[in-house]
Design an enzyme around this catalytic site. Structure first.
Site, mmCIF file in Angstrom:
data_model
loop_
_atom_site.group_PDB
_atom_site.id
_atom_site.type_symbol
_atom_site.label_atom_id
_atom_site.label_comp_id
_atom_site.label_asym_id
_atom_site.label_seq_id
_atom_site.Cartn_x
_atom_site.Cartn_y
_atom_site.Cartn_z
ATOM 1 N N HIS A 111 0.761 -1.252 -0.085
ATOM 2 C CA HIS A 111 -0.026 0.047 0.091
ATOM 3 C C HIS A 111 0.827 1.304 -0.047
ATOM 4 O O HIS A 111 1.864 1.434 0.609
ATOM 5 C CB HIS A 111 -0.978 0.050 1.126
ATOM 6 C CG HIS A 111 -0.125 -0.055 2.446
ATOM 7 N ND1 HIS A 111 0.276 1.229 3.374
ATOM 8 C CD2 HIS A 111 0.307 -1.243 3.365
ATOM 9 C CE1 HIS A 111 0.919 0.685 4.383
ATOM 10 N NE2 HIS A 111 0.877 -0.560 4.177
ATOM 11 N N GLU A 112 0.406 2.108 -0.734
ATOM 12 C CA GLU A 112 1.007 3.743 -0.822
ATOM 13 C C GLU A 112 2.226 3.635 -1.231
ATOM 14 O O GLU A 112 3.096 4.637 -0.904
ATOM 15 C CB GLU A 112 0.921 4.097 0.621
ATOM 16 C CG GLU A 112 -0.699 4.308 0.626
ATOM 17 C CD GLU A 112 -1.038 4.603 2.411
ATOM 18 O OE1 GLU A 112 -1.277 5.663 2.986
ATOM 19 O OE2 GLU A 112 -0.873 3.542 3.085
#
Ligand SMILES: CC(=O)SCCNC(=O)CCNC(=O)[C@H](O)C(C)(C)COP(=O)(O)OP(=O)(O)OC[C@H]1O[C@@H](n2cnc3c(N)ncnc32)[C@H](O)[C@@H]1OP(=O)(O)O
Length: 220
Positions: free
Chosen positions: A144-145
């Site tokens: 994620h991210e």
């Protein structure tokens, strides 16, 4: 996913075979190969043309270029070369698609740049941003991210934990792991199997567990 009826590949080696399989699985077809060297075709019945002269010869032999898609089939730590091929394609109005294997898992919230290739069983998690001309090789995992620049190659089985940032043209070797929230500077190389526990400066080659600097990247 873009229409892949007429795809051209620049690079006539093993990576071209991998991309051709994905293109076929997506219902498309490779119609021509290009390479800087005089090489045999790696795809049955598909002609290979040499260098920019061969490329122009093929371009001018086509009645219409509309619908032709181009991809750089060049692996390794050669993101700059892939981006150069994209620039050439753009000069002739060739579109550059994102190509993903059907088994790749890509979050709807991920942003993926043109010409990026996401191979079998790769994973791209929520709110990830991936640049142009990247390769996420088999089983690469981007959590994620993460924010990934242009021309990056994640070799098979490599793992970016959450919120990792990679500069342009970074190469991450097979099976390497980059721990959460770390930054890897542009043109850095992470050796196969490394466990990266600290930020890596631009243009440095690291390897080992924990990863330590080995040398400068001479291609940077
Ligand atoms: C589908 C595909 O194939 S995608 C491509 C995937 N390819 C990869 O993942 C390869 C990644 N590349 C590597 O890991 C490379 O070995 C690099 C970039 C880390 C280093 O390359 P070079 O600078 O050429 O290193 P070289 O081979 O000369 O080795 C230098 C020393 O480092 C060691 N070494 C090399 N790679 C590693 C590594 N990944 N981890 C630990 N030690 C390493 C060597 O054993 C050697 O040690 P020695 O001096 O004690 O004999």
């Amino acid at each position: 996913m873009a229409e892949l009826d007429r795809v051209i590949l620049w690079g006539c080696a093993g990576h071209a075979k991998v991309l051709a399989e994905i293109i076929s699985l997506r219902g498309g077809k490779v119609v021509a190969l290009f390479d800087n060297a005089e090489v045999e075709s790696v795809l049955h019945d598909i002609p290979v043309y040499k260098g920019e002269a061969g490329f122009r010869q093929w371009i001018y032999s086509q009645e219409v270029l509309h619908g032709v898609m181009g991809l750089a089939a060049i692996g390794g730590a050669r993101g700059r070369d892939r981006l150069g091929i994209h620039a050439l394609f753009r000069n002739y109005g060739i579109e550059i698609p994102v190509l993903a294997h059907p088994s790749a898992v890509i979050s709807d919230s991920a942003k993926v740049g043109c010409g990026t290739q996401i191979l079998a069983l790769a994973n791209v998690a929520a709110d990830t941003t991936i640049g142009e001309a990247c390769i996420l090789n088999h089983r690469a995992s981007v959590d994620h991210e993460c924010v990934i620049g242009n021309g990056v190659h994640l070799a098979p089985g490599s793992t970016l934990c959450g919120c990792v940032r990679l500069g342009d043209n970074v190469f991450v070797g097979a099976g390497a792991i980059i721990l959460p929230r770390l930054s890897i500077g542009e043109d850095a190389i992470v050796g196969a199997g490394a466990v990266v526990t600290r930020d890596v400066p631009a243009g440095v080659v690291v390897s080992g567990n924990p990863a330590r600097p080995m040398r400068k990247n001479v291609r940077a």
